[in-house]
Design a protein around this motif. Structure first.
Motif, PDB file in Angstrom:
ATOM      1  N   LEU A 286      -6.201 -49.638  -2.157  1.00  0.00           N
ATOM      2  CA  LEU A 286      -6.848 -48.907  -1.079  1.00  0.00           C
ATOM      3  C   LEU A 286      -7.375 -47.526  -1.472  1.00  0.00           C
ATOM      4  N   GLN A 289     -10.889 -47.933  -2.704  1.00  0.00           N
ATOM      5  CA  GLN A 289     -11.848 -48.715  -1.915  1.00  0.00           C
ATOM      6  C   GLN A 289     -13.137 -47.959  -1.613  1.00  0.00           C
ATOM      7  N   THR A 293     -17.045 -48.285  -3.551  1.00  0.00           N
ATOM      8  CA  THR A 293     -18.195 -48.698  -2.749  1.00  0.00           C
ATOM      9  C   THR A 293     -19.295 -47.643  -2.780  1.00  0.00           C
ATOM     10  N   GLY A 314      -9.968 -52.167  -3.880  1.00  0.00           N
ATOM     11  CA  GLY A 314      -9.615 -52.148  -2.469  1.00  0.00           C
ATOM     12  C   GLY A 314     -10.180 -53.280  -1.652  1.00  0.00           C
ATOM     13  N   VAL A 315     -10.316 -54.460  -2.228  1.00  0.00           N
ATOM     14  CA  VAL A 315     -10.784 -55.618  -1.462  1.00  0.00           C
ATOM     15  C   VAL A 315      -9.564 -56.369  -0.930  1.00  0.00           C
ATOM     16  N   ASP A 320     -14.074 -56.149   3.673  1.00  0.00           N
ATOM     17  CA  ASP A 320     -14.096 -55.288   2.481  1.00  0.00           C
ATOM     18  C   ASP A 320     -15.014 -55.878   1.416  1.00  0.00           C
TER      19      ASP A 320
END
Length: 394
Positions: A286, A289, A293, A314-315, A320
């Motif tokens: 997390l 994440q 991105t 973080g997927v 996500d």
């Protein structure tokens, strides 16, 4: 059928939640090796693979995607760092993965960092990693994998520089990377050149443009036809550093980039501060994440989609995964969701992606790539207002 799969996954999720506290009583590295042994057993014969697939697998034609000439049955992959010696390839398709990146492999045998080197950060939904590239070395691993049929699983070979000395030597380091490439020239589907391991003694010397140019020139000399080459970037870089590496990848005709490696706590504000268990290492899950991105969005726009992007970090849900895909990633890597949510979550993410594609009117993953990250006009590429803030986020 999708309803049955959903019920199956829900029941497995409840079961995993029930046993997870017991698993988390174990030392993290001991638990990792225990599950590796279970995976080897489950992958050892057709019957156990079929039984595992019955409980964990899921497939749908809309998840199929072709990237750089390689056809994947779905975009979800296991990230490098889990299967450091390439021992579990038989079981990954049964869990639902479309690909797996093995390694990192180093030219020389690498023991990794001494002492405790894996820590759970449960509140932060993260694993703090201080492994230091422990693996059996490219010679032994490539010898064992030579001639192995990976079936429908697509395999990436992650090459890194041996972590056996604090002194950086450019020529020795390049020879280390290319040794792995040569030994694996007949094994796997693509290469990843890992220039961003956060747990090595000599840091990340290939952020330097001259060093990077020398490495990528040598890498190109060892290309294998039909085998894409990707470069894995660190999470903790300024926008200028990201641009230098990405521009060099375009200049040297790399096929793509992996975004991103683990996040160092000192550059990150996305975790519960009082939970940090160790003063070294870098975080998965997390805390990575949002950063990864953001970097995906920037690189996709800067290169106008010219470079393939593999998204990492973080997927945990289909949402996500879809966010990274619609930001510009074609395929994804993950590990932390296996630990915190259980192996059934791979099929649940795939199942959720099918729903999200349908909701947006897409027939395939390929149509969704970059769909929520419109490319700028050419004159805006180098001065994109949306780029601001990435360096502080990363």
């Amino acid at each position: 059928m999708r309803l049955i799969i959903g019920i199956r996954n829900f029941v497995l999720k409840l079961l995993y939640r029930a046993v997870r506290p017991l698993i988390f009583l174990m030392d993290p590295e001991d638990a990792h090796y225990m599950f590796k042994r279970v995976g080897v057993i489950l992958g050892s014969n057709f019957l156990t693979r079929w039984f595992t697939s019955l409980f964990f697998n899921y497939g749908h034609r809309s998840l199929n995607i072709e990237v750089d000439g390689i056809k994947y049955r779905n975009p979800l992959g296991l990230s490098a760092g889990f299967d450091k010696d390439g021992e579990l390839t038989k079981i990954y398709p049964s869990i639902g993965f479309g690909l797996a990146e093995l390694g990192s492999f180093t030219g020389e045998v690498c023991p990794g960092n001494p002492g405790k080197r894996l820590f759970r950060m449960v509140k932060s939904k993260s694993i703090l990693v201080w492994y230091g590239l422990n693996n059996q070395g490219a010679e032994k691993i490539s010898s064992r994998l030579q001639g192995v049929n990976f079936g429908k699983l697509k395999v990436g070979i992650n090459a890194a520089k041996s972590n056996i000395t604090p002194e950086f030597d450019l020529n020795d380091s390049i020879d280390d990377y290319t040794k792995t490439m040569k030994l694996f020239k007949d094994i796997g589907d693509y290469y990843t050149i890992n220039i961003s391991c956060p747990n090595t003694q000599d840091g990340e010397p290939f952020v330097d443009k001259a060093n990077l140019d020398a490495l990528l020139i040598a890498v190109n000399e060892h290309r294998v036809e039909g085998r894409p080459i990707y470069v894995k970037l660190a999470a903790d870089m300024t926008l200028e550093e990201i641009n230098i590496i990405v521009d060099a990848c375009v200049e040297h005709k790399m096929d793509g980039v992996v975004l991103t490696n683990l996040a160092k706590p000192k550059f990150n504000q996305e975790y519960v501060k009082d939970e940090l268990p160790f003063h070294k290492g870098a975080m998965s899950g997390l805390p990575l994440q949002r950063i990864s991105t953001n970097v995906i969005r920037h690189v996709y726009r800067r290169t106008r989609g010219e470079l393939t992007i593999i998204g990492v970090g973080g997927v945990f849900t289909a949402k996500d995964a879809y966010e990274k895909i619609t930001s510009g990633a074609s395929i994804l890597h993950m590990i932390s969701t296996l630990i915190f949510d259980g192996p059934q979550n791979i099929s649940e993410i795939n199942r959720g992606l099918v729903k999200l594609l349908k909701a947006d009117g897409f027939n395939s993953i390929e149509e969704a790539v970059g769909s929520r990250n419109p490319l700028p006009k050419i004159k805006e590429v180098n001065e994109d207002p949306s780029d601001k803030g990435i360096s502080s986020a990363a």
